[in-house]
Design a protein around this motif. Structure first.
Motif, PDB file in Angstrom:
ATOM      1  N   GLN A 115       0.809  -1.223   0.000  1.00  0.00           N
ATOM      2  CA  GLN A 115       0.000   0.000   0.000  1.00  0.00           C
ATOM      3  C   GLN A 115       0.844   1.274   0.000  1.00  0.00           C
ATOM      4  OE1 GLN A 115      -3.169  -0.084   2.806  1.00  0.00           O
ATOM      5  NE2 GLN A 115      -4.174   1.691   1.924  1.00  0.00           N
ATOM      6  N   SER A 116       1.943   1.295   0.772  1.00  0.00           N
ATOM      7  CA  SER A 116       2.744   2.524   0.868  1.00  0.00           C
ATOM      8  C   SER A 116       3.364   2.906  -0.473  1.00  0.00           C
ATOM      9  CB  SER A 116       3.832   2.367   1.924  1.00  0.00           C
ATOM     10  OG  SER A 116       4.750   1.346   1.557  1.00  0.00           O
ATOM     11  N   TRP A 117       3.532   1.924  -1.360  1.00  0.00           N
ATOM     12  CA  TRP A 117       4.103   2.211  -2.674  1.00  0.00           C
ATOM     13  C   TRP A 117       3.111   2.928  -3.584  1.00  0.00           C
ATOM     14  CZ3 TRP A 117       8.807   0.462  -5.152  1.00  0.00           C
ATOM     15  CH2 TRP A 117       9.720  -0.131  -4.255  1.00  0.00           C
ATOM     16  N   PHE A 118       1.828   2.850  -3.283  1.00  0.00           N
ATOM     17  CA  PHE A 118       0.818   3.330  -4.217  1.00  0.00           C
ATOM     18  C   PHE A 118      -0.055   4.454  -3.668  1.00  0.00           C
ATOM     19  CE2 PHE A 118       1.771  -1.000  -5.682  1.00  0.00           C
ATOM     20  CZ  PHE A 118       2.090  -0.718  -6.994  1.00  0.00           C
ATOM     21  N   THR A 119       0.281   4.991  -2.498  1.00  0.00           N
ATOM     22  CA  THR A 119      -0.413   6.179  -2.019  1.00  0.00           C
ATOM     23  C   THR A 119       0.007   7.376  -2.869  1.00  0.00           C
ATOM     24  OG1 THR A 119       1.340   6.713  -0.456  1.00  0.00           O
ATOM     25  CG2 THR A 119      -0.454   5.273   0.337  1.00  0.00           C
ATOM     26  N   GLN A 120      -0.704   8.493  -2.724  1.00  0.00           N
ATOM     27  CA  GLN A 120      -0.306   9.700  -3.455  1.00  0.00           C
ATOM     28  C   GLN A 120       1.114  10.113  -3.086  1.00  0.00           C
ATOM     29  OE1 GLN A 120      -3.864  12.130  -2.401  1.00  0.00           O
ATOM     30  NE2 GLN A 120      -4.054  12.472  -4.600  1.00  0.00           N
ATOM     31  N   GLN A 121       1.454   9.983  -1.793  1.00  0.00           N
ATOM     32  CA  GLN A 121       2.802  10.329  -1.359  1.00  0.00           C
ATOM     33  C   GLN A 121       3.824   9.323  -1.877  1.00  0.00           C
ATOM     34  OE1 GLN A 121       0.136   9.984   0.670  1.00  0.00           O
ATOM     35  NE2 GLN A 121      -0.281  12.150   1.136  1.00  0.00           N
ATOM     36  N   GLY A 122       3.408   8.054  -1.972  1.00  0.00           N
ATOM     37  CA  GLY A 122       4.317   7.013  -2.423  1.00  0.00           C
ATOM     38  C   GLY A 122       4.674   7.103  -3.891  1.00  0.00           C
ATOM     39  N   VAL A 123       3.721   7.521  -4.731  1.00  0.00           N
ATOM     40  CA  VAL A 123       3.990   7.571  -6.176  1.00  0.00           C
ATOM     41  C   VAL A 123       4.601   8.897  -6.614  1.00  0.00           C
ATOM     42  CG1 VAL A 123       2.175   5.894  -6.684  1.00  0.00           C
ATOM     43  CG2 VAL A 123       1.628   8.341  -6.736  1.00  0.00           C
ATOM     44  N   ARG A 124       4.483   9.941  -5.784  1.00  0.00           N
ATOM     45  CA  ARG A 124       5.000  11.248  -6.197  1.00  0.00           C
ATOM     46  C   ARG A 124       6.499  11.228  -6.480  1.00  0.00           C
ATOM     47  NH1 ARG A 124       2.658  14.262  -2.329  1.00  0.00           N
ATOM     48  NH2 ARG A 124       0.732  14.340  -3.529  1.00  0.00           N
ATOM     49  N   PRO A 125       7.316  10.524  -5.670  1.00  0.00           N
ATOM     50  CA  PRO A 125       8.755  10.482  -5.985  1.00  0.00           C
ATOM     51  C   PRO A 125       9.085   9.773  -7.294  1.00  0.00           C
ATOM     52  CG  PRO A 125       8.362   9.874  -3.682  1.00  0.00           C
ATOM     53  CD  PRO A 125       7.031   9.905  -4.366  1.00  0.00           C
ATOM     54  N   LEU A 126       8.124   9.064  -7.863  1.00  0.00           N
ATOM     55  CA  LEU A 126       8.355   8.348  -9.118  1.00  0.00           C
ATOM     56  C   LEU A 126       8.167   9.227 -10.352  1.00  0.00           C
ATOM     57  CD1 LEU A 126       6.360   5.071  -8.294  1.00  0.00           C
ATOM     58  CD2 LEU A 126       8.838   5.394  -8.143  1.00  0.00           C
ATOM     59  N   GLU A 127       7.719  10.474 -10.147  1.00  0.00           N
ATOM     60  CA  GLU A 127       7.324  11.293 -11.293  1.00  0.00           C
ATOM     61  C   GLU A 127       8.464  11.503 -12.289  1.00  0.00           C
ATOM     62  OE1 GLU A 127       4.899  14.671 -11.185  1.00  0.00           O
ATOM     63  OE2 GLU A 127       3.705  14.046  -9.452  1.00  0.00           O
ATOM     64  N   ASP A 128       9.673  11.745 -11.794  1.00  0.00           N
ATOM     65  CA  ASP A 128      10.782  11.985 -12.718  1.00  0.00           C
ATOM     66  C   ASP A 128      11.080  10.749 -13.559  1.00  0.00           C
ATOM     67  OD1 ASP A 128      11.014  14.558 -11.833  1.00  0.00           O
ATOM     68  OD2 ASP A 128      12.709  14.172 -10.489  1.00  0.00           O
ATOM     69  N   ARG A 129      11.041   9.569 -12.934  1.00  0.00           N
ATOM     70  CA  ARG A 129      11.286   8.327 -13.669  1.00  0.00           C
ATOM     71  C   ARG A 129      10.179   8.089 -14.693  1.00  0.00           C
ATOM     72  NH1 ARG A 129      12.063   4.133  -8.834  1.00  0.00           N
ATOM     73  NH2 ARG A 129      12.075   2.617 -10.555  1.00  0.00           N
ATOM     74  N   ILE A 130       8.923   8.355 -14.301  1.00  0.00           N
ATOM     75  CA  ILE A 130       7.796   8.178 -15.215  1.00  0.00           C
ATOM     76  C   ILE A 130       7.910   9.141 -16.395  1.00  0.00           C
ATOM     77  CG2 ILE A 130       5.293   8.383 -15.449  1.00  0.00           C
ATOM     78  CD1 ILE A 130       5.099   7.452 -12.507  1.00  0.00           C
ATOM     79  N   ARG A 131       8.331  10.381 -16.109  1.00  0.00           N
ATOM     80  CA  ARG A 131       8.446  11.369 -17.178  1.00  0.00           C
ATOM     81  C   ARG A 131       9.536  10.966 -18.179  1.00  0.00           C
ATOM     82  NH1 ARG A 131       5.898  15.949 -17.585  1.00  0.00           N
ATOM     83  NH2 ARG A 131       5.340  15.968 -15.367  1.00  0.00           N
ATOM     84  N   ALA A 132      10.620  10.422 -17.681  1.00  0.00           N
ATOM     85  CA  ALA A 132      11.680   9.967 -18.589  1.00  0.00           C
ATOM     86  C   ALA A 132      11.176   8.847 -19.498  1.00  0.00           C
ATOM     87  CB  ALA A 132      12.891   9.501 -17.778  1.00  0.00           C
ATOM     88  N   ILE A 133      10.393   7.937 -18.934  1.00  0.00           N
ATOM     89  CA  ILE A 133       9.823   6.846 -19.738  1.00  0.00           C
ATOM     90  C   ILE A 133       8.815   7.399 -20.734  1.00  0.00           C
ATOM     91  CG2 ILE A 133       8.447   4.727 -19.628  1.00  0.00           C
ATOM     92  CD1 ILE A 133       9.648   4.276 -16.817  1.00  0.00           C
ATOM     93  N   ALA A 134       8.018   8.387 -20.315  1.00  0.00           N
ATOM     94  CA  ALA A 134       7.032   8.999 -21.214  1.00  0.00           C
ATOM     95  C   ALA A 134       7.725   9.689 -22.386  1.00  0.00           C
ATOM     96  CB  ALA A 134       6.167   9.990 -20.447  1.00  0.00           C
ATOM     97  N   ARG A 135       8.796  10.431 -22.105  1.00  0.00           N
ATOM     98  CA  ARG A 135       9.514  11.118 -23.185  1.00  0.00           C
ATOM     99  C   ARG A 135      10.112  10.121 -24.168  1.00  0.00           C
ATOM    100  NH1 ARG A 135      12.439  15.564 -19.214  1.00  0.00           N
ATOM    101  NH2 ARG A 135      10.710  17.070 -19.185  1.00  0.00           N
ATOM    102  N   ALA A 136      10.654   9.043 -23.632  1.00  0.00           N
ATOM    103  CA  ALA A 136      11.206   8.016 -24.513  1.00  0.00           C
ATOM    104  C   ALA A 136      10.111   7.383 -25.371  1.00  0.00           C
ATOM    105  CB  ALA A 136      11.915   6.946 -23.680  1.00  0.00           C
TER     106      ALA A 136
END
Length: 425
Positions: A115-136
């Motif tokens: 659960q802690s991985w998927f809360t709003q607080q848990g996923v927010r630190p993933l934004e940079d990694r997600i954005r890099a994947i989105a750009r690719a």
């Protein structure tokens, strides 16, 4: 009216109806107006109640103590498939056992693992990694030179890469996982799953699930054992080393956990991304509005999920005699919550058959409510928001190049082909 007309029952249980949808949506519209909660009695299936109105669906989802996930099959399966599952498992209706198959107290225990991985607080630190994947992903789309099948060339790969990074699965293994997840949820579709390859065998659904479960086990058990020996900072390690009631998590339920994260979190998001772009191709004013104001993208994301409704239905089982929508439901009765119908309910959404940015879409029933709300909903919304932020920065023009096609699947589905022509900035 308690009994649904036979021809409509056959339509509801036909995978091909979900591929074409026009007749299905018309039937659901008629049912909401004339028989919003009725019994379906159709050959090959146990009788079940069909729940089509948003309000009734939401009530059943909220009252999880009265309507269980795990007592019977969680999705509509033929009687022969159910009988085979129970014979193979020693009485359980479930070839796998994930959060969506559990009721209390097990549901909360297993949900807490990730659960802690998927809360709003848990996923927010993933934004940079997600954005890099989105750009690719947008870069790879651009490499197609102005035309591609967006569903197969772009949308299907982006959320898979995100989830595989979270799980710690090597990128070179993604094609194998993609093949398994597509077969798991689109098995009725000849292009994506086994389709009619074993037609005439009414237990084929369960036979295929057991085959795929074996394939998932072959992949995830060795990975899980490695993470037990040498844990890393990924979700596979968290699950592999989790404890339930003071004991290590059972291997079967750990593999089931990996399956639901890898499969459900991927297919629903990729379908909603494709559904969102399909809607933009048919609604140029919406496309232009998003180009002008990226702040509208979160509303677009919610509407794309409602519009696409990638999860078509879930099943529940009544634990007591109860009245619902004016009908008397008996203990042990099976109910189909038709989420596609609920998300097109005119009483819940003004102009429900239109794609609109100016609506309150938090009432969509796709992500569930209460104890069983979707574990990955915050991740899905962030993935979609970031993807469309990156895409719309560069996408100057887009239009359909041919007629899109949906998957023939009663349970989870969406666009399987979305041919487009486009121009990038």
């Amino acid at each position: 009216m308690d009994k649904i007309p036979h021809r409509l029952g056959r339509l509801i249980t036909s995978p091909k109806a979900y591929a074409r949808q026009n007749a299905l949506l018309a039937a659901l519209r008629w049912l909401r107006a004339n028989a919003p909660l009725g019994r379906v009695e159709c050959e090959d299936f146990d009788p079940f109640w069909l729940v089509t109105r948003h309000a009734d669906i939401a009530e059943v989802i909220r009252r999880h103590e009265l309507f269980h996930n795990g007592d019977r099959a969680h999705t509509l399966v033929p009687r022969a498939s159910d009988e085979l599952a129970r014979a193979q498992t020693g009485g359980s209706a479930h070839p796998i056992r994930t959060l969506v198959h559990m009721d209390e107290p097990d549901h909360s225990k297993y949900r807490r693992i990730a659960q802690s991985w998927f809360t709003q607080q848990g996923v927010r630190p993933l934004e940079d990694r997600i954005r890099a994947i989105a750009r690719a992903s947008v870069d790879r789309m651009a490499e197609h030179g102005g035309a591609c099948d967006f569903a197969r060339d772009v949308a299907v790969h982006f959320p898979l890469r995100v989830l595989m990074q979270i799980l710690g699965v090597p990128q070179e293994d993604e094609p194998q996982i993609l093949k398994l997840t597509q077969e798991l949820f689109a098995s009725e579709d000849a292009q994506l799953g086994y389709g009619g390859g074993i037609a005439g065998d009414p237990s084929r659904h369960t036979r295929e699930l057991f085959r795929l479960l074996g394939k998932f086990q072959d992949y995830f058990v060795p990975l899980m054992e490695r993470r037990r020996q040498q844990p890393t900072d990924d979700l596979t390690s968290v699950i592999a080393n989790a404890g339930i009631d003071g004991k290590p998590i059972d291997q079967f339920e750990a593999v089931s956990y990996y399956i639901i994260l890898a499969a459900a979190g991927h297919d629903t998001t990729s379908s909603s991304i494709s559904g969102g772009l399909w809607a933009l191709c048919e609604n140029m004013p919406v496309f232009e509005a998003l180009k002008d104001d990226a702040a509208l993208i979160p509303a677009f994301v919610d509407e794309a999920v409602r519009w696409t409704s990638p999860v078509h239905h879930v099943m529940r089982t009544a634990t007591v005699d109860i009245e619902l929508g004016g009908s008397k439901i008996r203990k042990g009765d099976w109910l189909m919550l038709h989420l596609l119908s609920g998300n097109r309910d005119e009483d819940a959404f003004a102009q429900a058959d239109h794609f609109r940015l100016d609506r309150e879409t938090s009432r969509s029933v796709i992500f569930g409510q209460g104890a069983h709300n979707c574990l990955g909903q915050h991740l899905a919304r962030i993935e979609m928001r970031i993807f469309f932020e990156e895409l719309l920065k560069r996408l100057a023009e887009v239009e359909l190049a041919a007629r899109p096609r949906r998957a023939a699947s009663i349970f989870i589905g969406g666009p399987k082909n979305l041919p487009i022509q486009f121009a990038m900035n």
